[in-house]
Scaffold this active site. Sequence first.
Site, PDB file in Angstrom:
ATOM      1  N   ASP A 225       0.863  -1.177   0.000  1.00  0.00           N
ATOM      2  CA  ASP A 225       0.000   0.000   0.000  1.00  0.00           C
ATOM      3  C   ASP A 225       0.899   1.226   0.000  1.00  0.00           C
ATOM      4  O   ASP A 225       2.096   1.134   0.274  1.00  0.00           O
ATOM      5  CB  ASP A 225      -0.894  -0.006   1.249  1.00  0.00           C
ATOM      6  CG  ASP A 225      -1.802   1.215   1.306  1.00  0.00           C
ATOM      7  OD1 ASP A 225      -2.423   1.535   0.278  1.00  0.00           O
ATOM      8  OD2 ASP A 225      -1.870   1.874   2.362  1.00  0.00           O
ATOM      9  N   SER A 226       0.305   2.381  -0.269  1.00  0.00           N
ATOM     10  CA  SER A 226       1.061   3.616  -0.191  1.00  0.00           C
ATOM     11  C   SER A 226       1.486   3.909   1.245  1.00  0.00           C
ATOM     12  O   SER A 226       2.380   4.709   1.468  1.00  0.00           O
ATOM     13  CB  SER A 226       0.196   4.763  -0.700  1.00  0.00           C
ATOM     14  OG  SER A 226      -1.033   4.778  -0.003  1.00  0.00           O
TER      15      SER A 226
ATOM     16  N   TYR B 284      -0.459   8.280  -2.578  1.00  0.00           N
ATOM     17  CA  TYR B 284      -0.487   7.957  -3.998  1.00  0.00           C
ATOM     18  C   TYR B 284      -1.712   8.622  -4.657  1.00  0.00           C
ATOM     19  O   TYR B 284      -1.731   8.843  -5.863  1.00  0.00           O
ATOM     20  CB  TYR B 284      -0.612   6.439  -4.207  1.00  0.00           C
ATOM     21  CG  TYR B 284       0.654   5.619  -4.007  1.00  0.00           C
ATOM     22  CD1 TYR B 284       1.814   6.145  -3.436  1.00  0.00           C
ATOM     23  CD2 TYR B 284       0.669   4.284  -4.402  1.00  0.00           C
ATOM     24  CE1 TYR B 284       2.941   5.353  -3.264  1.00  0.00           C
ATOM     25  CE2 TYR B 284       1.806   3.488  -4.235  1.00  0.00           C
ATOM     26  CZ  TYR B 284       2.935   4.026  -3.666  1.00  0.00           C
ATOM     27  OH  TYR B 284       4.059   3.240  -3.498  1.00  0.00           O
ATOM     28  N   GLY B 285      -2.718   8.883  -3.850  1.00  0.00           N
ATOM     29  CA  GLY B 285      -4.034   9.285  -4.368  1.00  0.00           C
ATOM     30  C   GLY B 285      -4.055  10.557  -5.180  1.00  0.00           C
ATOM     31  O   GLY B 285      -4.963  10.778  -5.993  1.00  0.00           O
TER      32      GLY B 285
ATOM     33  N   CYS C  82      -3.794  -0.948  -2.062  1.00  0.00           N
ATOM     34  CA  CYS C  82      -4.091   0.460  -2.323  1.00  0.00           C
ATOM     35  C   CYS C  82      -5.014   0.565  -3.543  1.00  0.00           C
ATOM     36  O   CYS C  82      -4.712   0.025  -4.608  1.00  0.00           O
ATOM     37  CB  CYS C  82      -2.766   1.168  -2.592  1.00  0.00           C
ATOM     38  SG  CYS C  82      -2.927   2.880  -3.059  1.00  0.00           S
ATOM     39  N   ASN C  83      -6.106   1.266  -3.380  1.00  0.00           N
ATOM     40  CA  ASN C  83      -7.051   1.417  -4.497  1.00  0.00           C
ATOM     41  C   ASN C  83      -6.420   2.174  -5.655  1.00  0.00           C
ATOM     42  O   ASN C  83      -6.628   1.836  -6.816  1.00  0.00           O
ATOM     43  CB  ASN C  83      -8.301   2.170  -4.045  1.00  0.00           C
ATOM     44  CG  ASN C  83      -9.209   1.335  -3.185  1.00  0.00           C
ATOM     45  OD1 ASN C  83     -10.249   0.870  -3.613  1.00  0.00           O
ATOM     46  ND2 ASN C  83      -8.815   1.112  -1.921  1.00  0.00           N
ATOM     47  N   THR C  84      -5.641   3.210  -5.335  1.00  0.00           N
ATOM     48  CA  THR C  84      -5.039   4.014  -6.399  1.00  0.00           C
ATOM     49  C   THR C  84      -4.036   3.168  -7.185  1.00  0.00           C
ATOM     50  O   THR C  84      -4.025   3.191  -8.425  1.00  0.00           O
ATOM     51  CB  THR C  84      -4.347   5.264  -5.808  1.00  0.00           C
ATOM     52  OG1 THR C  84      -5.242   5.881  -4.873  1.00  0.00           O
ATOM     53  CG2 THR C  84      -3.989   6.246  -6.881  1.00  0.00           C
TER      54      THR C  84
ATOM     55  N   GLU D 102      -6.257   9.465   9.383  1.00  0.00           N
ATOM     56  CA  GLU D 102      -4.901   9.347   9.947  1.00  0.00           C
ATOM     57  C   GLU D 102      -4.757  10.195  11.211  1.00  0.00           C
ATOM     58  O   GLU D 102      -3.961   9.886  12.090  1.00  0.00           O
ATOM     59  CB  GLU D 102      -3.860   9.724   8.894  1.00  0.00           C
ATOM     60  CG  GLU D 102      -3.917   8.773   7.716  1.00  0.00           C
ATOM     61  CD  GLU D 102      -2.569   8.347   7.179  1.00  0.00           C
ATOM     62  OE1 GLU D 102      -1.548   8.943   7.559  1.00  0.00           O
ATOM     63  OE2 GLU D 102      -2.549   7.410   6.353  1.00  0.00           O
TER      64      GLU D 102
ATOM     65  N   THR E  11      -8.510   2.643   0.918  1.00  0.00           N
ATOM     66  CA  THR E  11      -8.124   1.842   2.085  1.00  0.00           C
ATOM     67  C   THR E  11      -8.621   2.420   3.416  1.00  0.00           C
ATOM     68  O   THR E  11      -8.873   1.676   4.352  1.00  0.00           O
ATOM     69  CB  THR E  11      -6.591   1.774   2.168  1.00  0.00           C
ATOM     70  OG1 THR E  11      -6.064   3.094   1.960  1.00  0.00           O
ATOM     71  CG2 THR E  11      -6.035   0.828   1.131  1.00  0.00           C
ATOM     72  N   HIS E  12      -8.708   3.749   3.496  1.00  0.00           N
ATOM     73  CA  HIS E  12      -9.016   4.368   4.780  1.00  0.00           C
ATOM     74  C   HIS E  12     -10.519   4.420   5.090  1.00  0.00           C
ATOM     75  O   HIS E  12     -10.903   4.603   6.235  1.00  0.00           O
ATOM     76  CB  HIS E  12      -8.491   5.800   4.802  1.00  0.00           C
ATOM     77  CG  HIS E  12      -6.999   5.905   4.846  1.00  0.00           C
ATOM     78  ND1 HIS E  12      -6.193   5.332   3.891  1.00  0.00           N
ATOM     79  CD2 HIS E  12      -6.176   6.516   5.739  1.00  0.00           C
ATOM     80  CE1 HIS E  12      -4.923   5.601   4.192  1.00  0.00           C
ATOM     81  NE2 HIS E  12      -4.889   6.310   5.296  1.00  0.00           N
TER      82      HIS E  12
HETATM   83  N1  DGL Z   1      -4.087   3.833  -0.080  1.00  0.00           N
HETATM   84  C1  DGL Z   1      -4.704   4.889  -0.845  1.00  0.00           C
HETATM   85  C2  DGL Z   1      -5.896   4.317  -1.616  1.00  0.00           C
HETATM   86  O1  DGL Z   1      -6.525   3.351  -1.216  1.00  0.00           O
HETATM   87  C3  DGL Z   1      -5.121   6.044   0.037  1.00  0.00           C
HETATM   88  C4  DGL Z   1      -3.963   6.853   0.556  1.00  0.00           C
HETATM   89  C5  DGL Z   1      -3.150   7.500  -0.553  1.00  0.00           C
HETATM   90  O2  DGL Z   1      -3.647   8.443  -1.196  1.00  0.00           O
HETATM   91  O3  DGL Z   1      -2.043   7.072  -0.779  1.00  0.00           O
HETATM   92  O4  DGL Z   1      -6.216   4.814  -2.656  1.00  0.00           O
END
Ligand code: DGL
Length: 267
Positions: free
Chosen positions: A10-11, A42-43, A73-75, A152, A185-186
């Site tokens: 994940d990021s 990453y978003g 990570c979704n992104t 966070e 993720t959050h």
């Molecule tokens: N993990 C990122 C996501 O699920 C969220 C945090 C980020 O922007 O890196 O897209």
Amino acid sequence: MNKNPIGVFDSGIGGLTVLREITRLLPEENTIYLGDTARVPYGSKSKETVERYSFEVSSFLLKHGIKMLVAACNTASAFAVPRLNAELKIPVIGVIEPGARAAVEATRDNRIGVIGTEGTIKSSAYTVAIKRLNPAISTFVKACPLFVPLVEEGWSNDEVTELVAQRYLQEMKDSSVDTLVLGCTHYPLLKDIISRVMGGGVRLIDSAEATASEVKRILAASGMLNSRNEKVNHRFFVTDSPERFLSVGRRFFGENLSEAELAHLEG
Ligand code: DGL
């Protein structure tokens, strides 16, 4: 049978929500997690950058002998999983396809909302995946960039977060979605607030649960589940100092997150 670890990246911290579901569903599996905390978020970054970062973290995990790679990570799932899947020799999955499938199964009125980071929403990855499964479904999308820092900060149940949610989600309510994908993720940590704002009738889809089921299905189908009754090992790596990862990460993963090592990535 294969006792090599499942690699999850994940990021940063948020992917621990996905790891938590994987370890719940597959308690006998070894895992290795990498949070790219030095380069989070990453978003808000471009596809090219997220793709490059994803290949760097994946090659670190591959060196640790992982049998499967999960982009939590979704992104990263939206931007990098198609190429990772094409180029790596082990199974690779992201959170988009499992989340989309769960949403398609859940909707009754064929109206699905998707919330996520700017990158995930811009990529249209969820919309494409949902429409591929059922072209008759209408999708409504919204980037909610403030949700990540609020979680966070530990404000998952704070009135400030509720106000932000009301602002972001009003158009989802106006669109009468009956299902909402928590495409970041959050966001599972905001389930209470999001559910309150959207109203009890709206189903919230947590990609983490759906992804864990998909990991199990793939490992079982390829005979790679670990059935040995040995003590399991969960290793955690980060690219920036571990302290914040450990303190914030416990909110995502629980108290047994006790140690994280520093990873040196090769660019
Ligand atoms: N993990 C990122 C996501 O699920 C969220 C945090 C980020 O922007 O890196 O897209």
